[in-house]
Each structure stands twice: as C-alpha cells, then as structure tokens.
Design an enzyme around this catalytic site. Structure first.
Site, mmCIF file in Angstrom:
data_model
loop_
_atom_site.group_PDB
_atom_site.id
_atom_site.type_symbol
_atom_site.label_atom_id
_atom_site.label_comp_id
_atom_site.label_asym_id
_atom_site.label_seq_id
_atom_site.Cartn_x
_atom_site.Cartn_y
_atom_site.Cartn_z
ATOM 1 N N GLU A 1 -18.851 13.126 15.984
ATOM 2 C CA GLU A 1 -18.542 14.415 15.345
ATOM 3 C C GLU A 1 -19.316 14.518 14.027
ATOM 4 O O GLU A 1 -19.422 13.525 13.295
ATOM 5 C CB GLU A 1 -17.026 14.433 15.061
ATOM 6 C CG GLU A 1 -16.520 15.623 14.284
ATOM 7 C CD GLU A 1 -15.052 15.460 13.849
ATOM 8 O OE1 GLU A 1 -14.618 14.326 13.535
ATOM 9 O OE2 GLU A 1 -14.345 16.491 13.819
ATOM 10 N N LYS B 1 -14.683 22.965 18.354
ATOM 11 C CA LYS B 1 -13.397 22.245 18.221
ATOM 12 C C LYS B 1 -12.209 23.207 18.129
ATOM 13 O O LYS B 1 -12.222 24.145 17.311
ATOM 14 C CB LYS B 1 -13.454 21.343 16.981
ATOM 15 C CG LYS B 1 -12.255 20.423 16.783
ATOM 16 C CD LYS B 1 -12.546 19.476 15.619
ATOM 17 C CE LYS B 1 -11.428 18.498 15.344
ATOM 18 N NZ LYS B 1 -11.769 17.591 14.222
ATOM 19 N N CYS C 1 -12.798 14.844 18.313
ATOM 20 C CA CYS C 1 -11.890 14.100 17.432
ATOM 21 C C CYS C 1 -10.417 14.384 17.678
ATOM 22 O O CYS C 1 -9.838 13.875 18.611
ATOM 23 C CB CYS C 1 -12.255 14.331 15.966
ATOM 24 S SG CYS C 1 -11.462 13.104 14.911
HETATM 25 N N1 CDV Z 1 -11.803 14.624 12.281
HETATM 26 C C1 CDV Z 1 -10.547 14.585 12.768
HETATM 27 O O1 CDV Z 1 -10.146 15.425 13.569
HETATM 28 N N2 CDV Z 1 -9.728 13.610 12.289
HETATM 29 C C2 CDV Z 1 -8.344 13.492 12.624
HETATM 30 C C3 CDV Z 1 -7.582 12.820 11.513
HETATM 31 C C4 CDV Z 1 -7.426 13.701 10.360
HETATM 32 C C5 CDV Z 1 -6.205 12.398 11.942
HETATM 33 C C6 CDV Z 1 -8.120 12.691 13.903
HETATM 34 O O2 CDV Z 1 -7.319 13.127 14.750
HETATM 35 O O3 CDV Z 1 -8.684 11.606 14.049
#
Ligand code: CDV
Length: 319
Positions: free
Chosen positions: A47, A124, A173
C-alpha cells in the site's frame, strides 16, 4: 496441466518523509529484478509504496497533502516501473495515492501487465482512522481526512499472468480485517488476492492496551482465514520498519487456499519472497466445504448489507 503461477511479494522497508519518489522507485525496480531472477511472473508491492505513510501527518489545509498523490499512472516518476516490467516480462501490483482529474482522492492500487496495461484498479473501501486531528493519539491516522471511500467495489478480473488466466482481485490493508471484502472477491471466483499494508506495530489510538505480538497475529489470522474461507491464494505485503520515527511491522506472507503460509518475510526491510502458487489448489475448497452455490444461505445474511453498526439484541424474558 498444472496451473502454477510463481508470485513474488516485495516488502518495502521504510520510506522517510523527505525521500523523493525517485528513491522509492529505484528500490522497487531493484526488487523487480530480484523477483524476476527468482522466476516470478508477478511482483506485489505494498500500500502507498511510493512515499512515506503520509496519513500520519496532519495538514490543516487538505490541499497541502496533494503533493503525496499521483495525478497520472504512469507518470514521469513511475515510468521506470513500467519500463522494468516490459524489460523483464513481469506484471506488478502497486499501491499509491491517486488524485483524479476532478479532484477526488483515493488510496488506490493497480495490477499492471508487462506491456504496461492497467488490467485492474481498486480504491480502498475500509478507511481506518479519523478525519480530524486527535490530541489523544500518539500518532495520527488520518486516512478518513485525506481519502474518499473507494467507488469501484471489490473487482476481480481474469488476467493473463505468467501465461495463465488468473482470477485476480485486490484489497488494501484494513480491508483484510473485514470478511465482507474477502467474500465479495470470493463470489467472483477469485484465485489470487493482492493486499498491500502499512500497519503500526503498536495500537496508537489510546483506546486500550493491545500486546504488540497480537498485531502481527491479527494480520495473519485475517489473511489466512480469508484465503481459506474463499479458497484463494493471498499475497499480503507490508511496508515495514521505522518510518518517520514510527514502527510498522513486516511479516509479509503468501498464503495458500488451505490458509497455510507458504512464504514469509523475516526482515523489516526491502525483501523479496517468492512462492509457486498452484492455482488448481483453489478447486478443493470451492467444490466441497465452500461450494458457495450449494451451501450459502443469503436469505439469512440480510443484516450484512442492511445495517452498519451492531443492534442490541432483545432481552430474554421467562414466558
Ligand atoms: N493502513 C491501514 O489500513 N492500517 C490499519 C491500521 C490503522 C490498523 C490496518 O488495518 O492495518
């Protein structure tokens, strides 16, 4: 004939705030060469792979964050990635911040063919964090400030990769923690899920204690469960290490449709891991335990799309 796709996950070490795109892109190209030398047909980058994880920085005026975004893909800065893909015959997945011509901002990722065609784009959907400066937090997480919610759903495309047709999907993510993301991809027959992440090693929300080892555990748990329950391979790849003084964990993994980890990064730096993904392994789960067409019961799942927060259950009362 077995359908074996050699896939590389290219974990990135930290990119500091004052480092230019040229530094990051040179590192990505070096990892493409290493992935190619190890026989990979596809390399998956994390990401927001071109800059520091900038949502940790607060700008009162949102426009001041625009310099973190790409307004074209490819651009002059990212052209070397496309040139390397062509030279090496290597497809790649890249996470980046996208600014559209009409001024929308997305946390995006693309799957690019060796010829430079964008075969799949994802924006996202699950944006964690908050939109305003939070004085209680030790580190800000301002994704809700800088990004619009993705408007492309969770798409899957049958992409030519390594001489095979592969049902490829993308999430980013925080999406990996939500079973809904996986199932929407699963319902399109996904065989390979690509997921880049930037995850702090500690919970910085000040909402309570979370032991650091559980941060990695929860990441792996989510990816392994998502892969197993949807009978798909998954590549989860980190940006890792101490970035702008804040630690992100690594532990990038490639997971098979049984939920097993078949390759794992051991550093928190630039590191290429490779696994042969035998795509026919997807068949067992999807024709038995997770044969969706025979076993799913959507008539009982209405709440999944009808409501956002949990509703309190009724009180039990003796008749
Ligand atoms: N970049 C992200 O989405 N990070 C989140 C953190 C903040 C918990 C994740 O779910 O890994």
């Amino acid at each position: 004939m077995r359908r074996i796709l050699p896939v590389a996950a290219a974990q990135l070490g930290p990119i500091q705030r004052d480092e230019g795109r040229d530094v990051a892109v040179a590192r990505l190209v070096a990892m493409m060469e290493r992935a190619h030398a190890r026989g990979a047909a596809l390399v998956v980058f994390p990401e927001l792979a071109l800059t520091t994880f900038f949502p940790r920085w607060y700008h009162e005026d949102r426009a001041q964050a625009d310099h973190w975004f790409e307004s074209a893909m490819p651009s002059n800065a990212t052209a070397p990635l496309f040139a390397a893909a062509k030279r090496l015959g290597l497809a790649f997945h890249l996470g980046y911040a996208e600014r559209t011509p009409d001024g929308q901002h997305f946390n995006a990722a693309v799957l690019v063919s060796p010829d430079g065609d964008v075969m799949l784009k994802y924006r996202k959907i699950h944006l964690p964090g908050h939109a305003e400066f939070d004085p209680k937090r030790s580190v800000q997480h301002l994704e809700k400030r800088y990004f619009d919610v993705g408007d492309l759903g969770f798409p899957v495309i049958r992409a030519p990769l390594g001489g095979l047709g592969v049902n490829a999907g993308i999430m980013i993510c925080n999406d990996r923690r939500w079973p809904e993301s996986w199932r929407v991809l699963g319902l399109q027959g996904v065989e390979l899920v690509m997921c880049g992440y930037n995850t702090p090693s500690t919970n910085t929300s000040a909402a309570g204690f979370e032991a650091p080892h559980l941060r990695v555990f929860h990441s792996h748990l989510s990816v392994q469960a998502g892969a197993y329950q949807n009978a798909t391979f998954a590549v989860a790849v980190a940006k890792a290490g101490v970035e702008d003084g804040h630690e992100l964990f690594g532990h990038s993994i490639i997971v098979n449709p049984q939920g097993e980890i078949t390759a794992q990064a051991t550093s928190w730096d630039d590191e290429v891991i490779v696994a042969d993904c035998d795509l026919d392994m997807c068949r067992l789960g999807r024709t038995t335990v997770f044969a969706f067409d025979r076993h799913r019961r959507p008539e009982a799942y209405g709440r999944i799309t009808a409501q956002v927060g949990a509703e309190a259950p009724g009180e039990w009362r003796k008749e």
